[in-house]
Scaffold this active site. Sequence first.
Site, mmCIF file in Angstrom:
data_model
loop_
_atom_site.group_PDB
_atom_site.id
_atom_site.type_symbol
_atom_site.label_atom_id
_atom_site.label_comp_id
_atom_site.label_asym_id
_atom_site.label_seq_id
_atom_site.Cartn_x
_atom_site.Cartn_y
_atom_site.Cartn_z
ATOM 1 N N ASP A 122 71.401 37.812 53.106
ATOM 2 C CA ASP A 122 72.112 36.996 54.093
ATOM 3 C C ASP A 122 72.941 35.815 53.577
ATOM 4 O O ASP A 122 74.150 35.811 53.642
ATOM 5 C CB ASP A 122 71.122 36.452 55.123
ATOM 6 C CG ASP A 122 70.317 37.554 55.776
ATOM 7 O OD1 ASP A 122 70.321 38.683 55.254
ATOM 8 O OD2 ASP A 122 69.689 37.287 56.809
ATOM 9 N N GLU A 182 56.673 37.720 53.826
ATOM 10 C CA GLU A 182 58.083 38.108 53.703
ATOM 11 C C GLU A 182 58.683 37.607 52.387
ATOM 12 O O GLU A 182 59.480 38.282 51.742
ATOM 13 C CB GLU A 182 58.864 37.495 54.879
ATOM 14 C CG GLU A 182 60.322 37.871 54.926
ATOM 15 C CD GLU A 182 61.042 37.218 56.109
ATOM 16 O OE1 GLU A 182 60.507 36.253 56.691
ATOM 17 O OE2 GLU A 182 62.136 37.674 56.451
#
Length: 823
Positions: free
Chosen positions: A592, A793
């Site tokens: 991202d 994560e």
Amino acid sequence: MGRQRHGKRVLQSDPVPHRKEEKSAVPHRKDKKKKPDIGKLFINISIGLCIFSLVWFFYALYMRSTLAKRVITLHPSPRVLDDNSTSPAMSPERFWGSYRPQVYFGMKTRSPRSVVTGLMWMRQFSEMDVSLRHTCEQGDRLQSYGWLLHDGVSFGVQEIRDSDFTLTTEFVKRMGGEHGGDWTWRITAKQHSSAAQAPVISLMFYVATDTQGSLQAHVEERNRLGSVTGSSEELGNFKITFRKPSAGEAAGDKYATYNYLKAGSQGLEKLTDIVRNSLSRRFLFSTPSGEKRPYIAVDTHKPPQHQHQHQQQQQDPRKESDFVVHQVTVQTPFQVEVLFESGSFRDRPDQLVGAVMTEELERRKAAFDLKFERTFGLQRKGYTPSQVKFGKAALSNMLGGMGYFYGQSVVQSAYNEYPLLYPQGALFTAVPSRSFFPRGFLWDEGFHQLLLARWDPQVTREATAHWLDLMNTEGWIPREQILGDEARSKVPAEFVVQRNENANPPTLFLALQELLEQLPDGGGSGDPDGPAPDPAHPTVRFLRRIFPRLQTWFEWYNTTQAGRLPGSYRWLGRDRDTELFLNPKTLTSGLDDYPRASHPSPDERHVDLRCWLALAAGVMARAARLVGEPHAAAAVSLKPERVHVPPGTPRHQFPAARLVRVVRGTPELQYVNALGYVSLFPFLLQVLSPDSPRLQHVLRDMRDPEKLWTPYGLRSLSKSDPLYMKRNTEHDAPYWRGPIWININYLAVRALHHYGNAEGPYREAAAALYQELRTNVVGNVYRQYLETGYIWEQYNDTTGRGQGSHPFTGWSALTVLMMAEQY
Ligand SMILES: *[C@@H]1O[C@H](CO)[C@@H](O)[C@H](O)[C@H]1NC(C)=O
Ligand SMILES: *[C@@H]1O[C@H](CO)[C@@H](O)[C@H](O)[C@H]1NC(C)=O
Ligand SMILES: *[C@@H]1O[C@H](CO)[C@@H](O)[C@H](O)[C@H]1NC(C)=O
């Protein structure tokens, strides 16, 4: 978006000027009789123009609607999967499964409108308000939850640690009949704190249909729902029996109170609310000590759907479905079983309950342990029992997190003014995170399948086939799959629409590479003179079937994401508003907010995408040879090893040309001096040859604690980079600007293993670094799991602590492959 505007302008505005000319031509004819030749000429011209503009107008209309429909037109080649491939007739063992990763415990079948079963629960008499648990929510703050064992097919054991008690949820399936057979659930509840009073817990088992099928509730004495019978298209007739709780397998019944709810639902995403709205405190729980206390239960006397139904009928045309809940309230410790029996299973030897269930469970556990050790060999490698247990949990969570989704994506192309619905489709896929991302993500899936392909290549073939069958005629696959209302209810509106310019790393090629490697007879070696593999091998048959789609997919990347210079590529779909962001994001790349050019432009070149294409080209060439496709030569034309770095590059990384905001003056084309995951890609995807002098620099930068090295793994962006740990906007915390990600660390460990075993000047350095990095990553993920109860994560690069969504047993579970040293 130059393409968008161009397309619209040509199609909409061109016909108009022609019509004007046509009008002005008419008076000429009447006024000027003396010049018949010129008049005729004008008539001819105007008729010609008129015809031309009409033709053009209708052609434009036609093109517009054709182009508008392209985005939702599926790829024309035969689907990889037959329509019946997941039916109980074709695939009975995989029909039922824990394919609802978004709930703590639930099962459904691999069919579009499956009957679903699930569990909600609630602690009674707690200080807090109603603590109803159903869908996996980080806000529930459970100490931990996740599968400890799960073979992906026939059984699973999950442990859920709530405030002061633990629920163990187990299931076992048994084949028989024509509809996927039977299964039994066993829930065991135990107190785990030393509080004086054992907690009283309500378990709410439910069954719900989804627009087809029907359910009948069978109520026994004292409000107790003994069983539910029902039928649906794919299940035929079935019966679900709720057994009474016991103190343990050998012990007798326990005191319990019962409640039930029978309601209509307008969608599976509404089940939690229906239960919540029906709760009442008017029931009494008589503790064994004689005390009577009011408790919370679903109320059958005031079904909430009454008023609900009235409202819904006006707004919601969806058909009402059946929803039945059985609530049992008991003090811990206790155990309770639920039994699903298929009507077509006629010669059942006994019921799968009690001692029979225990025996079946033990048998499956033993088989799982055996297969796990045979596949990954962790005991053999000297891992402790606790580490092996961690490895089993990581794999089991990925298997137990497989979902079956059905529905339509919302998509948009440059030719659509508004988003359109994609054709209905099914997706059998692993998910990154059961709480936060319980749906399919294209680039995560390739990493998931790297692990699953070792355990069960059939899962990898089926999941890959489902993904490829979602391809449209252009060769585009929507990257985030939000299928069905249940999935959509979890996604913020701005992320729902998928745009067909946008790519995502084609990681499925990693999975295909693994399938190729697994082929016997050197089928995967890529050696053109090697023996030909068995054409009947499931993977060879599979490759033959997917090949046309793979080709279109590859060509789609090769054309839509091509850069201006030959052989260069760039990610489209970057944030457009440069004023808003420190550095416009590139969500499509998967990384991202990793620093890219400060001003997105067509001149950008992205080295990571180029490496993904090199990987894809290599796999295509091998697959083409295997299935006897003549296109092998074309695919090989994009050979690895040609990393394009112009002379005089100030630094040794392999950056792509990008626009960078220069402090004074206008932006100019130059390399972005960010060092991090993207710079490593030629190494990560093994595009560099083992004797490349660049390897030396890669290894040095990786090992530098001021740059990428940490005791917990490689951080995503060099500590010395100006954007290191910088927020992109006020509300946008750093994501790929420092934290440690396990998928990239896996690729790094795998590449070090490769270069550590390949002849070359840096072999020893790579081998040494391999040991170090592997130990660091595995050690930290394991330690964090023990401390926090979860796999995460990402991991903090200064403390090693797990961060972000959890449990995240998508690609972070690749830790198992690093333990097993399988790359
Ligand atoms: C499944 O579909 C395929 C192709 O349509 C067909 O050949 C096969 O007979 C079907 N199998 C069953 C069990 O219906
Ligand atoms: C990819 O695109 C380049 C440039 O257009 C072309 O030369 C090459 O043949 C393409 N590769 C394949 C395999 O289609
Ligand atoms: C890592 O932890 C430190 C110390 O708690 C904190 O300051 C930093 O922001 C964390 N890093 C990330 C990526 O959140």
